[in-house]
Design a protein around this motif. Structure first.
Motif, PDB file in Angstrom:
ATOM      1  N   HIS A 190      42.934  17.379  -9.825  1.00  0.00           N
ATOM      2  CA  HIS A 190      42.886  17.945 -11.297  1.00  0.00           C
ATOM      3  C   HIS A 190      42.478  19.603 -11.382  1.00  0.00           C
ATOM      4  N   VAL A 191      41.500  19.887 -10.264  1.00  0.00           N
ATOM      5  CA  VAL A 191      41.066  21.410 -10.376  1.00  0.00           C
ATOM      6  C   VAL A 191      42.482  22.293  -9.873  1.00  0.00           C
ATOM      7  N   LYS A 192      43.253  21.811  -8.884  1.00  0.00           N
ATOM      8  CA  LYS A 192      44.273  22.261  -8.415  1.00  0.00           C
ATOM      9  C   LYS A 192      45.317  22.567  -9.587  1.00  0.00           C
ATOM     10  N   GLU A 208      37.309   9.541  -5.930  1.00  0.00           N
ATOM     11  CA  GLU A 208      36.883  10.266  -6.865  1.00  0.00           C
ATOM     12  C   GLU A 208      37.048  12.053  -6.611  1.00  0.00           C
ATOM     13  N   ILE A 209      36.671  12.399  -5.715  1.00  0.00           N
ATOM     14  CA  ILE A 209      36.920  13.650  -4.925  1.00  0.00           C
ATOM     15  C   ILE A 209      38.417  14.054  -4.912  1.00  0.00           C
ATOM     16  N   ASP A 210      39.225  13.460  -4.371  1.00  0.00           N
ATOM     17  CA  ASP A 210      40.693  13.676  -4.169  1.00  0.00           C
ATOM     18  C   ASP A 210      41.120  13.780  -5.720  1.00  0.00           C
ATOM     19  N   GLU A 264      31.963  21.338 -11.254  1.00  0.00           N
ATOM     20  CA  GLU A 264      30.585  20.768 -11.242  1.00  0.00           C
ATOM     21  C   GLU A 264      30.677  19.353 -10.925  1.00  0.00           C
ATOM     22  N   THR A 265      31.603  18.706 -11.415  1.00  0.00           N
ATOM     23  CA  THR A 265      31.989  17.210 -11.212  1.00  0.00           C
ATOM     24  C   THR A 265      32.291  16.991  -9.713  1.00  0.00           C
ATOM     25  N   LEU A 266      33.125  18.028  -9.195  1.00  0.00           N
ATOM     26  CA  LEU A 266      33.396  17.730  -7.643  1.00  0.00           C
ATOM     27  C   LEU A 266      31.919  17.979  -6.916  1.00  0.00           C
ATOM     28  N   LYS A 267      31.246  18.968  -7.429  1.00  0.00           N
ATOM     29  CA  LYS A 267      30.079  19.246  -6.581  1.00  0.00           C
ATOM     30  C   LYS A 267      29.376  17.870  -6.640  1.00  0.00           C
ATOM     31  N   LYS A 268      29.164  17.420  -7.733  1.00  0.00           N
ATOM     32  CA  LYS A 268      28.573  16.046  -7.788  1.00  0.00           C
ATOM     33  C   LYS A 268      28.980  14.898  -6.822  1.00  0.00           C
TER      34      LYS A 268
END
Ligand SMILES: [Zn+2]
Length: 235
Positions: A102-104, A95-97, A71-75
């Motif tokens: 973190h997702v990975k 932030e995206i990186d 969700e955060t990534l989409k934001k």
């Protein structure tokens, strides 16, 4: 039947009764072996299931965190569309990186969790596969043991009744004396005399005492104070 004969019979019956009670108090090895195997298998299955449950709990936590991070990534990706200058653009990308990384990590942790769970589940299934046969062996050994116990219980019951019967025929003073020695001397109040020796403590029986025994008199061992019993030809 002389009083000494009655005391000797009481001793014999109580010794047999003690033997039955001792047998009833221990698991026979035939049952103990399968019991150990059964308990060990159950413990192992419980241990595996506990580990699987802990992994499932961890998995739910990671899944929750993963969907938050997605969700955060989409934001951040949405923000990227609305940046007004190079500085905001760089900040959004940073932030995206970080979030992607973190997702990975979380996805890797899910994979590791699944692999571990599969391994444990296979072990658990293998145990469950053999469990019915083990349960059957356990049940059979257990019921054999219980059956032998019921035989022993019946024998013990008869011996107890016989002991009561004999005791009823012995004068109270003598009965009390018997029980006092019985308690004090490892449950042997009456000792048989073999070749002029007390079989309980190996003390020699003097000739005068041997004569008393032959007449059926009640005499005590000079070594251990137990009542002596000499088998005499039936008169
Ligand atoms: Zn003795």
């Amino acid at each position: 039947m002389s009083e000494v004969d009655k005391l000797w019979e009481l001793q014999t019956v109580l010794t047999a009764l003690n033997e039955r009670e001792k047998q009833m108090s221990v698991k026979p090895e035939s049952f103990a072996a399968v019991d150990r195997e059964f308990q060990a298998a159950n413990e192992e299955m419980t241990r595996l299931q506990t580990q699987i449950d802990a992994l499932a709990k961890e998995r739910r936590r990671v899944d929750g965190e993963l969907s938050d991070q997605q969700e955060t990534l989409k934001k951040y990706q949405g923000q990227l569309m609305q940046v007004k200058n190079q500085q905001q653009y760089a900040a959004a990308w940073k932030e995206i990186d970080a979030t992607r990384k973190h997702v990975k990590d979380l996805e890797e942790s899910v994979l590791k969790n699944m692999t571990e769970t599969d391994g444990l589940q296979q072990q658990l299934d293998a145990h469950k596969g053999g469990h019915d046969a083990l349960q059957a062996r356990y049940d059979e050994a257990h019921s054999e043991w219980q059956h032998s116990l019921s035989d022993l219980r019946a024998e013990a019951e008869k011996l107890r009744a016989r002991a009561e019967q004999i005791e009823a025929a012995i004068p109270e003073r003598l009965r009390n004396e018997f029980h006092k020695i019985y308690r004090q001397r490892q449950q042997v109040a009456v000792a048989r005399v073999n070749t002029d020796t007390c079989s309980a403590c190996r003390t020699r029986v003097r000739p005068a005492v041997a004569q008393q025994l032959k007449r059926g008199e009640l005499v005590h061992c000079e070594g251990c104070h137990r009542i002596l019993y000499l088998e005499r030809p039936a008169s």
